[in-house]
Design an enzyme around this catalytic site. Structure first.
Site, PDB file in Angstrom:
ATOM      1  N   LYS A   1       0.843  -1.203   0.000  1.00 32.36           N
ATOM      2  CA  LYS A   1       0.000   0.000   0.000  1.00 32.36           C
ATOM      3  C   LYS A   1       0.875   1.250   0.000  1.00 32.36           C
ATOM      4  O   LYS A   1       1.709   1.428   0.878  1.00 32.36           O
ATOM      5  CB  LYS A   1      -0.934   0.047   1.216  1.00 32.36           C
ATOM      6  CG  LYS A   1      -1.807   1.310   1.200  1.00 32.36           C
ATOM      7  CD  LYS A   1      -2.670   1.493   2.429  1.00 32.36           C
ATOM      8  CE  LYS A   1      -3.383   2.845   2.363  1.00 32.36           C
ATOM      9  NZ  LYS A   1      -4.032   3.213   3.630  1.00 32.36           N
TER      10      LYS A   1
ATOM     11  N   LYS B   1     -10.354  27.523 -20.875  1.00 25.21           N
ATOM     12  CA  LYS B   1     -10.922  27.446 -22.226  1.00 25.21           C
ATOM     13  C   LYS B   1     -10.038  28.079 -23.308  1.00 25.21           C
ATOM     14  O   LYS B   1      -9.980  27.595 -24.431  1.00 25.21           O
ATOM     15  CB  LYS B   1     -12.312  28.098 -22.256  1.00 25.21           C
ATOM     16  CG  LYS B   1     -13.334  27.341 -21.429  1.00 25.21           C
ATOM     17  CD  LYS B   1     -14.705  27.980 -21.515  1.00 25.21           C
ATOM     18  CE  LYS B   1     -15.659  27.271 -20.566  1.00 25.21           C
ATOM     19  NZ  LYS B   1     -17.047  27.679 -20.758  1.00 25.21           N
TER      20      LYS B   1
ATOM     21  N   ASP C   1     -20.121  25.869 -26.386  1.00 25.83           N
ATOM     22  CA  ASP C   1     -20.731  26.851 -25.484  1.00 25.83           C
ATOM     23  C   ASP C   1     -21.719  27.757 -26.215  1.00 25.83           C
ATOM     24  O   ASP C   1     -22.813  28.022 -25.732  1.00 25.83           O
ATOM     25  CB  ASP C   1     -19.658  27.767 -24.872  1.00 25.83           C
ATOM     26  CG  ASP C   1     -19.074  27.188 -23.583  1.00 25.83           C
ATOM     27  OD1 ASP C   1     -19.737  26.342 -22.961  1.00 25.83           O
ATOM     28  OD2 ASP C   1     -17.958  27.597 -23.213  1.00 25.83           O
TER      29      ASP C   1
END
Length: 523
Positions: free
Chosen positions: A178, A322, A360
């Site tokens: 782990k 964007k 958009d």
């Protein structure tokens, strides 16, 4: 950071290696969901364990360090006897991020006792693993698996260092390795995926913090032994753990397999986004083998470079990425190029090339279609502002851009052939009645729901007010616009509108429009 060793070119383990452990419908991965159980008393833990089972967990991690008055003999017996699920006992000391603050001997004795009394798994920290093995004197019960763990709360080491760490953990007698590290950047997670996918031994590889969330979901794709899912939101045993409910119902965890394609929303902030709710539900309903995740990204170029495999098949982009998205694509759709912003990136499957689109403007303009012939004013000159202004101009509206910095507004206004004003001047600017106002900034978004870009007084000049923010659905701007007599259009309509085209680009299937409306009506 963009060295070859950090690129995620790993592919998933072969589908043949994945065993079905079906519990209600075929599972596409053997990765277990483990629920951390933390409580003051053993009796309370028993109640929580039953809850974990009813919610769909595969095993429970009993955190002995959370008990207030711990009586090893009676408490461990009670917990093993009454657990409806396999048990993993952890007694985490403060020096490894837990709550136990005492001598080592009683701590390790309690873990040995749990082993003798029938625990299924024991978690021991690497620092004391050899000491613990000496304590056992070779008398480890056959059914009990030893997890040897290492937690790094600072960062995520290099692939080479992680490989050496795995070898040290194996040498310490681990049945299961782990490793939990901390993500300073989402690209750090790629190194843990790489280690997981190439591991010859059962491995739990998780990355803590919000930037590491994908490690807790996609471990099912890359062959991790288990992930942690909490009973309730915010009650976690390590930073960034999702709830069992989200793993099963939001991310469809059992259906993630080695060949599942990964999609996601790239943003900062991004936790508020409802995109994963929408797309995962839609993927499930049409039987599309994909998973859609939140991607908290600081540097979009680094992200796309790191996760360069075609397994990472498509992305939605939101604030503030964007405009940078356009620069990262190999090819950009003419509309996205004109707007200078992309909110959708597709990775072509045959050659890995990136294609940028803008959906958009379709979403926004169809949302406010009815009144765009008059004067339309946009607040914000970022990616969404550009898309909306472009769409309105295409429909023949006269466009005015308002922004905090006049210079930025002017640049956009010049590109689309409109006028520019500063946000401060917007208050007194009303050359005509019946105008449309569209907010494309994040002003008013959770958690800052009391903010608004325009005073209520100035809203009287508008016949329609649109807000791209959709969390909350009714922002202060929309509430005050409605009170001032304007028609309002929420960001939810734009969100759904732009999602249709993205879904079709992601899946090459028609968008289930009624389903989209139904899913989002809950919000």
């Amino acid at each position: 950071m963009d060295s070859a060793s950090n690129d995620l070119l790993v592919s998933s383990p072969s589908a043949a290696a994945v065993v079905g452990m079906a519990s209600g419908g075929a599972r596409k991965n053997p990765t277990l969901i483990c629920t951390p159980i933390m409580a003051d008393s053993a009796d309370r833990m028993v109640i929580l364990m039953a809850e974990a089972k009813s919610m769909g967990a595969d095993l429970v991690e009993i955190r002995l360090d959370s008990l207030k008055d711990f009586n090893p003999n009676s408490d461990i017996k009670t917990l093993i006897l009454h657990s409806p699920l396999p048990t993993l006992f952890t007694y985490r000391p403060m020096w490894e991020g837990g709550q136990y603050n005492g001598d080592e001997k009683p701590r390790l004795d309690a873990l040995r006792l749990a082993m003798e009394l029938g625990a299924d798994y024991i978690d021991v920290e690497l620092k004391v693993a050899l000491e613990f093995n000496e304590l056992l004197r070779g008398k480890k019960p056959g059914k009990c698996k030893l997890i040897v763990s290492s937690h790094n709360y600072e960062n995520t080491p290099s692939v080479e260092e992680l490989g050496n760490l795995v070898a040290r953990i194996q040498a310490a007698g681990a049945d299961i390795v782990k490793i939990a590290t901390t993500a300073l950047d989402i690209s750090d997670v790629a190194r843990i995926f790489q280690i997981t996918v190439h591991s010859q031994v059962p491995i739990i590889g998780l990355v803590m913090g919000e930037r590491g969330l994908i490690s807790r979901i996609l471990c099912a794709k890359f062959g991790g032994y288990l992930t942690f899912g909490t009973l309730e939101s915010g009650v976690v045993s390590a930073p960034g753990q999702p709830t069992i409910k989200d793993l099963l119902d939001l991310y469809n965890f059992r259906q993630i397999g080695p060949d599942t394609k990964v999609f996601g929303i790239i943003g900062k902030p991004v936790g508020h986004s409802k995109s994963p709710v929408l797309y995962n539900e839609a993927f499930k309903s049409v039987g599309f083998n994909g998973v859609y995740v939140h991607l908290l990204v600081d540097d979009i170029a680094r992200f796309l470079q790191t996760y360069s495999s075609t397994d990472f098949a498509g992305f939605s982009c939101t604030i503030p990425h964007k405009e940078d998205a356009v620069k990262c694509c190999d090819e950009v759709h003419p509309v996205a190029k004109s707007i200078g912003a992309a909110n959708c990136i597709i990775r072509r499957q045959n050659d890995g090339k990136l294609f940028g689109y803008n959906t958009d403007y379709v979403g926004a303009i169809s949302a406010i279609e009815d009144g765009t012939a008059s004067l339309t004013k946009f607040i914000g000159a970022g990616g969404a502002g550009k898309a909306l202004a472009y769409g309105a101009k295409e429909k023949g509206a006269r466009v005015v851009i308002a922004n905090r910095t006049y210079e930025r507004a002017k640049v956009l206004a010049d590109i689309i052939g409109g006028d520019a004003i500063s946000l401060a001047d917007l208050e007194n600017f009303h050359p005509e009645d019946g105008m449309i106002l569209a907010n494309t900034t994040s002003i008013g978004m959770q958690p800052k729901v009391d903010e608004t870009p325009v005073s209520k007084n100035a809203l009287r000049s508008y016949s329609l007010v649109f807000d791209a923010v959709y969390t909350p659905k009714i922002t202060r701007l929309l509430r005050e616009a409605e009170e001032s007599g304007a028609k309002i259009v929420t960001g939810l309509e734009m969100f759904i509108g732009q999602a249709y085209e993205q879904f079709e680009r992601f899946t090459e299937l028609p968008a289930p429009k009624e389903l989209f409306q139904k899913i989002m009506s809950k919000y």
